[in-house]
Design a protein around this motif. Sequence first.
Motif, PDB file in Angstrom:
ATOM      1  N   VAL A 104     -33.360 -62.909 -46.001  1.00 14.75           N
ATOM      2  CA  VAL A 104     -32.408 -63.154 -47.074  1.00 14.75           C
ATOM      3  C   VAL A 104     -31.229 -62.212 -46.887  1.00 14.75           C
ATOM      4  N   ALA A 105     -30.033 -62.749 -47.130  1.00 11.65           N
ATOM      5  CA  ALA A 105     -28.820 -61.941 -47.043  1.00 11.65           C
ATOM      6  C   ALA A 105     -28.113 -61.940 -48.391  1.00 11.65           C
ATOM      7  N   ILE A 106     -27.470 -60.817 -48.690  1.00 13.54           N
ATOM      8  CA  ILE A 106     -26.730 -60.633 -49.939  1.00 13.54           C
ATOM      9  C   ILE A 106     -25.385 -60.014 -49.598  1.00 13.54           C
ATOM     10  N   THR A 107     -24.307 -60.615 -50.083  1.00 18.69           N
ATOM     11  CA  THR A 107     -22.972 -60.043 -49.924  1.00 18.69           C
ATOM     12  C   THR A 107     -22.175 -60.368 -51.185  1.00 18.69           C
ATOM     13  N   GLY A 108     -21.418 -59.409 -51.674  1.00 15.33           N
ATOM     14  CA  GLY A 108     -20.697 -59.672 -52.912  1.00 15.33           C
ATOM     15  C   GLY A 108     -19.759 -58.557 -53.310  1.00 15.33           C
ATOM     16  N   ILE A 109     -19.276 -58.673 -54.544  1.00  9.89           N
ATOM     17  CA  ILE A 109     -18.310 -57.719 -55.093  1.00  9.89           C
ATOM     18  C   ILE A 109     -18.919 -57.105 -56.348  1.00  9.89           C
ATOM     19  N   ALA A 110     -19.437 -55.889 -56.200  1.00  5.98           N
ATOM     20  CA  ALA A 110     -20.111 -55.219 -57.317  1.00  5.98           C
ATOM     21  C   ALA A 110     -19.115 -54.562 -58.276  1.00  5.98           C
ATOM     22  N   GLY A 111     -17.939 -54.239 -57.801  1.00  8.66           N
ATOM     23  CA  GLY A 111     -16.925 -53.640 -58.657  1.00  8.66           C
ATOM     24  C   GLY A 111     -16.965 -52.122 -58.623  1.00  8.66           C
ATOM     25  N   PRO A 112     -16.158 -51.470 -59.419  1.00  5.60           N
ATOM     26  CA  PRO A 112     -15.296 -52.062 -60.425  1.00  5.60           C
ATOM     27  C   PRO A 112     -14.047 -52.721 -59.843  1.00  5.60           C
ATOM     28  N   GLY A 113     -13.678 -52.375 -58.614  1.00  3.69           N
ATOM     29  CA  GLY A 113     -12.524 -52.997 -57.981  1.00  3.69           C
ATOM     30  C   GLY A 113     -12.965 -54.001 -56.941  1.00  3.69           C
ATOM     31  N   GLY A 114     -11.992 -54.549 -56.211  1.00  5.36           N
ATOM     32  CA  GLY A 114     -12.286 -55.431 -55.095  1.00  5.36           C
ATOM     33  C   GLY A 114     -12.273 -56.910 -55.421  1.00  5.36           C
ATOM     34  N   GLY A 115     -12.265 -57.258 -56.687  1.00  3.05           N
ATOM     35  CA  GLY A 115     -12.260 -58.668 -57.061  1.00  3.05           C
ATOM     36  C   GLY A 115     -10.889 -59.298 -56.939  1.00  3.05           C
ATOM     37  N   THR A 116     -10.884 -60.611 -56.834  1.00  5.84           N
ATOM     38  CA  THR A 116      -9.643 -61.386 -56.817  1.00  5.84           C
ATOM     39  C   THR A 116      -9.805 -62.518 -57.826  1.00  5.84           C
ATOM     40  N   GLU A 117      -8.763 -63.296 -58.010  1.00  2.91           N
ATOM     41  CA  GLU A 117      -8.857 -64.436 -58.918  1.00  2.91           C
ATOM     42  C   GLU A 117      -9.890 -65.447 -58.411  1.00  2.91           C
ATOM     43  N   GLN A 118      -9.921 -65.655 -57.095  1.00  3.11           N
ATOM     44  CA  GLN A 118     -10.870 -66.604 -56.502  1.00  3.11           C
ATOM     45  C   GLN A 118     -12.293 -66.039 -56.453  1.00  3.11           C
ATOM     46  N   LYS A 119     -12.400 -64.739 -56.240  1.00  4.76           N
ATOM     47  CA  LYS A 119     -13.703 -64.066 -56.145  1.00  4.76           C
ATOM     48  C   LYS A 119     -13.664 -62.817 -57.021  1.00  4.76           C
ATOM     49  N   PRO A 120     -13.903 -63.012 -58.316  1.00  6.24           N
ATOM     50  CA  PRO A 120     -13.834 -61.861 -59.222  1.00  6.24           C
ATOM     51  C   PRO A 120     -15.031 -60.917 -59.062  1.00  6.24           C
ATOM     52  N   VAL A 121     -14.897 -59.725 -59.617  1.00  9.79           N
ATOM     53  CA  VAL A 121     -16.007 -58.779 -59.638  1.00  9.79           C
ATOM     54  C   VAL A 121     -17.212 -59.494 -60.243  1.00  9.79           C
TER      55      VAL A 121
END
Length: 172
Positions: free
Chosen positions: A104-121
């Motif tokens: 299993v693989a996991i990738t994402g945006i935990a925050g608090p920064g790094g989010g975008t409108e298309q891929k929010p935190v």
Amino acid sequence: MPDNILPAELVDLAERVIIANRRAGRTVAVAESCTGGLVSAALTEIAGSSDVFEAGFITYSNDMKVELLKVSQDVLETFGAVSIATAWAMAQGALKQSHAHVAVAITGIAGPGGGTEQKPVGTVVFARAERGASADKVVADMRHFGDTGRGGVRLQAALCALELLLPEPSAP
């Protein structure tokens, strides 16, 4: 000192994963980015997990996704690190770099920064790959946990990843 250092719900689910995969005769591997080893830590909280948990790859940077898991630079540039294509490539890479039956693989945006409108935190992508599965059997999903804080996103992501490691019930 407590026996477990992680939240009980995470450890309880990890124990279910270890028991179920042991019964199924399967070994598992994980490729983690935004969870930074949390899934691996949960699995290794369980005594005797070494007969089921084979490998954990923490590939936080894109360079390490490429170097350790053989994720294509083209995939990263075209779809981004937080994408179904990247998660799928990470899961496939974890299988190729180990002897595990399922990864299993996991990738994402935990925050608090790094989010975008298309891929929010709070955006996290998961993929599961199984050794010997047909090429058209892609198990991948993008989830939006919202901006529940860095710890909240990582916990929810780890729980989802563990769920994906549970063997599917056999058809009657």
